[in-house]
Design an enzyme around this catalytic site. Structure first.
Site, PDB file in Angstrom:
ATOM      1  N   ASN A 123       0.993  -1.486   0.142  1.00 43.51           N
ATOM      2  CA  ASN A 123      -0.124  -0.155  -0.038  1.00 43.51           C
ATOM      3  C   ASN A 123       0.611   1.167  -0.195  1.00 43.51           C
ATOM      4  OD1 ASN A 123      -2.281   1.787   0.408  1.00 43.51           O
ATOM      5  ND2 ASN A 123      -1.417   2.221   2.241  1.00 43.51           N
ATOM      6  N   ASP A 128      -3.199   0.412   7.497  1.00 44.75           N
ATOM      7  CA  ASP A 128      -1.045   1.329   7.675  1.00 44.75           C
ATOM      8  C   ASP A 128      -0.459   0.970   8.688  1.00 44.75           C
ATOM      9  OD1 ASP A 128      -2.438   2.726   5.584  1.00 44.75           O
ATOM     10  OD2 ASP A 128      -3.352   4.328   6.488  1.00 44.75           O
TER      11      ASP A 128
HETATM   12  C1  GAR Z   1      -2.621   8.872  -2.840  1.00 48.98           C
HETATM   13  O1  GAR Z   1      -1.958  10.039  -2.649  1.00 48.98           O
HETATM   14  C2  GAR Z   1      -2.086   8.136  -1.710  1.00 48.98           C
HETATM   15  O2  GAR Z   1      -1.251   8.022  -1.031  1.00 48.98           O
HETATM   16  C3  GAR Z   1      -3.836   8.393  -1.143  1.00 48.98           C
HETATM   17  O3  GAR Z   1      -4.914   7.993  -1.291  1.00 48.98           O
HETATM   18  C4  GAR Z   1      -4.214   8.579  -2.764  1.00 48.98           C
HETATM   19  C5  GAR Z   1      -4.902   8.141  -3.889  1.00 48.98           C
HETATM   20  O4  GAR Z   1      -4.778   9.117  -4.942  1.00 48.98           O
HETATM   21  N1  GAR Z   1      -3.768   6.329  -0.182  1.00 48.98           N
HETATM   22  C6  GAR Z   1      -4.262   6.874   1.519  1.00 48.98           C
HETATM   23  O5  GAR Z   1      -4.476   7.859   1.753  1.00 48.98           O
HETATM   24  C7  GAR Z   1      -4.691   5.148   2.352  1.00 48.98           C
HETATM   25  N2  GAR Z   1      -4.546   5.783   3.413  1.00 48.98           N
HETATM   26  P1  GAR Z   1      -4.793   9.085  -6.799  1.00 48.98           P
HETATM   27  O6  GAR Z   1      -5.911   7.968  -6.793  1.00 48.98           O
HETATM   28  O7  GAR Z   1      -4.561  10.260  -7.217  1.00 48.98           O
HETATM   29  O8  GAR Z   1      -4.031   7.703  -6.697  1.00 48.98           O
END
Ligand code: GAR
Length: 186
Positions: A107, A145
């Site tokens: 992740n 996480d």
């Molecule tokens: C990313 O920034 C990722 O790090 C975050 O969601 C975003 C998805 O962006 N994930 C989390 O917060 C997980 N806890 P994307 O759809 O543009 O790839």
């Protein structure tokens, strides 16, 4: 060539980065499945435009997490997936998926774990007055996480705009995710 599945819930910029790196040979892999738990999410059109098979589902149409994860495991098995990359999949992975794929699920998270776990990491970090932000990639286990960290990259920011932190962080995410997947596949 190794086979990847990418799970996403929203925009899919990390999905795009991974799929494009596979397509142009920076990653010696293919994205064989994109799983999305949000019908209508922008990531779906991005997968379709690239001809990548999708499994889009609405969790509330299933009796339980076990039920939709059983279906997902069936698809991952059928596609002979080597590595599952969660990329903005805003859902806790349950026992069924973990039992089948633990050790093969990673992740990406927008903080320097173990700080700021959960869905609002950047907003919480900005509210805290953090000066050194970062991105983490970790193995997925049953702790939110909380799995062992594989890679991290930090950056400095001294302001109060979460959108700006997201913008800086996402550029780092895209390259760090590709580098990390590449190392893991070797
Ligand atoms: C990313 O920034 C990722 O790090 C975050 O969601 C975003 C998805 O962006 N994930 C989390 O917060 C997980 N806890 P994307 O759809 O543009 O790839």
């Amino acid at each position: 060539m190794k086979k990847l599945a990418v799970f996403a819930s929203g925009t899919g910029s990390n999905f795009e980065a991974i799929a494009d790196a596979c397509a142009d040979g920076r990653l010696d892999a293919a994205v064989v499945l994109m799983v999305c738990d949000k019908p209508g999410a922008p990531v779906i059109a991005k997968a379709e435009a690239r001809g990548i098979p999708t499994f889009v589902f609405s969790p509330k149409e299933y009796p339980s997490k076990e039920a939709f994860e059983t279906e997902i495991v069936g698809l991952l098995d059928a596609a002979e997936v080597d590595l599952v990359c969660l990329a903005g999949y805003m859902r806790i992975v349950g026992d069924v998926l973990l039992h089948a794929y633990e050790g093969r699920i990673i992740n990406i998270h927008p903080s320097l774990l173990p700080a700021f776990k959960g869905a609002h990491a950047v907003e919480q970090a900005v509210a805290y007055g953090v000066k050194v932000y970062g991105i983490s990639i970790h193995w997925v286990n049953s702790d939110l996480d909380g799995g062992r960290i594989i890679a991290q990259r930090a950056f400095e920011y001294d302001g109060d705009d979460p959108a700006e932190v997201h913008r800086i962080g996402q550029k780092i995410e895209h390259s760090l995710y590709i580098e990390t997947i590449s190392k893991l596949l070797k």
